[in-house]
Scaffold this active site. Structure first.
Site, mmCIF file in Angstrom:
data_model
loop_
_atom_site.group_PDB
_atom_site.id
_atom_site.type_symbol
_atom_site.label_atom_id
_atom_site.label_comp_id
_atom_site.label_asym_id
_atom_site.label_seq_id
_atom_site.Cartn_x
_atom_site.Cartn_y
_atom_site.Cartn_z
ATOM 1 N N SER A 158 -57.766 7.117 42.206
ATOM 2 C CA SER A 158 -59.192 7.379 41.790
ATOM 3 C C SER A 158 -60.168 7.281 42.812
ATOM 4 O O SER A 158 -60.041 7.949 43.721
ATOM 5 C CB SER A 158 -59.447 5.846 40.871
ATOM 6 O OG SER A 158 -60.528 6.123 40.057
ATOM 7 N N ASP A 174 -57.336 9.386 34.992
ATOM 8 C CA ASP A 174 -57.440 8.374 36.169
ATOM 9 C C ASP A 174 -56.170 8.074 36.558
ATOM 10 O O ASP A 174 -55.082 7.476 35.538
ATOM 11 C CB ASP A 174 -58.169 7.172 35.613
ATOM 12 C CG ASP A 174 -58.242 6.061 36.660
ATOM 13 O OD1 ASP A 174 -57.844 6.082 37.723
ATOM 14 O OD2 ASP A 174 -59.226 5.035 36.377
#
Length: 272
Positions: free
Chosen positions: A38, A150
């Site tokens: 991320s 993510d």
């Protein structure tokens, strides 16, 4: 000595990673491998691509997350993740893992089959965008038939991906997890974010023991995942925490060495 640098997810709190990189360089520590998820994938990708910490901080300061031009049309997310591609291209002109100066691995979650994907070859920028595509905010990114979001959903602290290659691991974890008061859970968003952090903490804390130096910047709970009003403060907290952790690590190594030397001296005295 091969040093691995592991950078967690954490939204805007990932700016603390940049402060850590500054502190590492001041202590002549340069990673041989980088693993990121991320926000950690973004910072790690830019650093592996040859950007200085100043340039990476500039990148974040220049990013207008919620600009009207970034809103998604007919995609499952408020923001169209792929609209950030051109901004990355300014800092990573050769969009390929082969062009990186430091080997990099990043994680993303395939929403179609529920599996973790580890990217380390091919086109770079879309994989960084995919790794940072927080569900519900950023639209997933399609790559080679997969539909990715993510990486923190399944692996927010990817120590396991590089530890076998490294003599030492420096891990940076920027997600806050402390006991909170009921008053801080007034809104649905607060409940969702807290639940997410509980899940991450449960999975991630097991990996802390694999880090030779673990850096967990202070005060991260004060900062929202997506608010970019405190970039300089977060950067400085990352830097200060890294300096403190490195000093503590040096002290521990010295104590260990002193103990070993004392045992050797004592052993020599007894045998002679």
């Amino acid at each position: 000595m091969n040093t691995g640098l592991v950078l967690s997810g954490g939204g805007v709190r990932g700016i603390a990673h940049i402060g850590v990189i500054k502190a590492l360089e001041e202590n002549h520590i340069y990673p041989s491998y980088i693993a990121g998820t991320s926000a950690g994938a973004i910072v790690g990708g830019l650093y592996a691509g040859g950007c200085s910490w100043q340039q990476i901080l500039e990148f974040f300061n220049a990013t207008q997350l919620f600009s009207l031009s970034n809103y998604a049309m007919n995609k499952p997310g408020f923001l169209d993740t792929e609209k950030f591609y051109n901004q990355f291209k300014k800092y990573l002109p050769v969009d390929d893992y082969k062009a990186l100066k430091i080997p990099l691995v990043v994680t993303a979650t395939n929403l179609l089959d529920g599996t973790l994907k580890v990217f380390d070859t091919g086109s770079l920028i879309k994989t960084l965008l995919a790794s940072a595509a927080v569900p519900g905010v950023f639209a997933p990114v399609e790559i080679d038939g997969g539909y990715y979001a993510d990486g923190g959903i399944l692996n927010n602290f990817p120590v396991d991906l590089i530890k076998h290659k490294c003599d030492q691991i420096v891990g940076v974890y920027v997600n806050p997890f402390q006991k909170i008061e009921k008053d801080s859970l007034k809104h649905v968003y607060n409940i969702m974010e807290r639940s997410y952090h509980i899940m991450l903490a449960n999975e991630t804390s097991k990996k802390f023991k694999d880090c030779d130096v673990l850096i967990r910047p202070n005060r991260m709970k004060e900062f929202s995942t997506f608010s970019m009003k405190n970039n300089d403060t977060i950067f400085n907290l990352g830097y200060e925490s890294a300096i403190a952790s490195l000093e503590k690590n040096k002290e521990n190594k010295k104590k260990t060495l002193d103990t070993i030397n004392l045992e050797i001296i004592n052993g020599f005295s007894i045998t002679h």
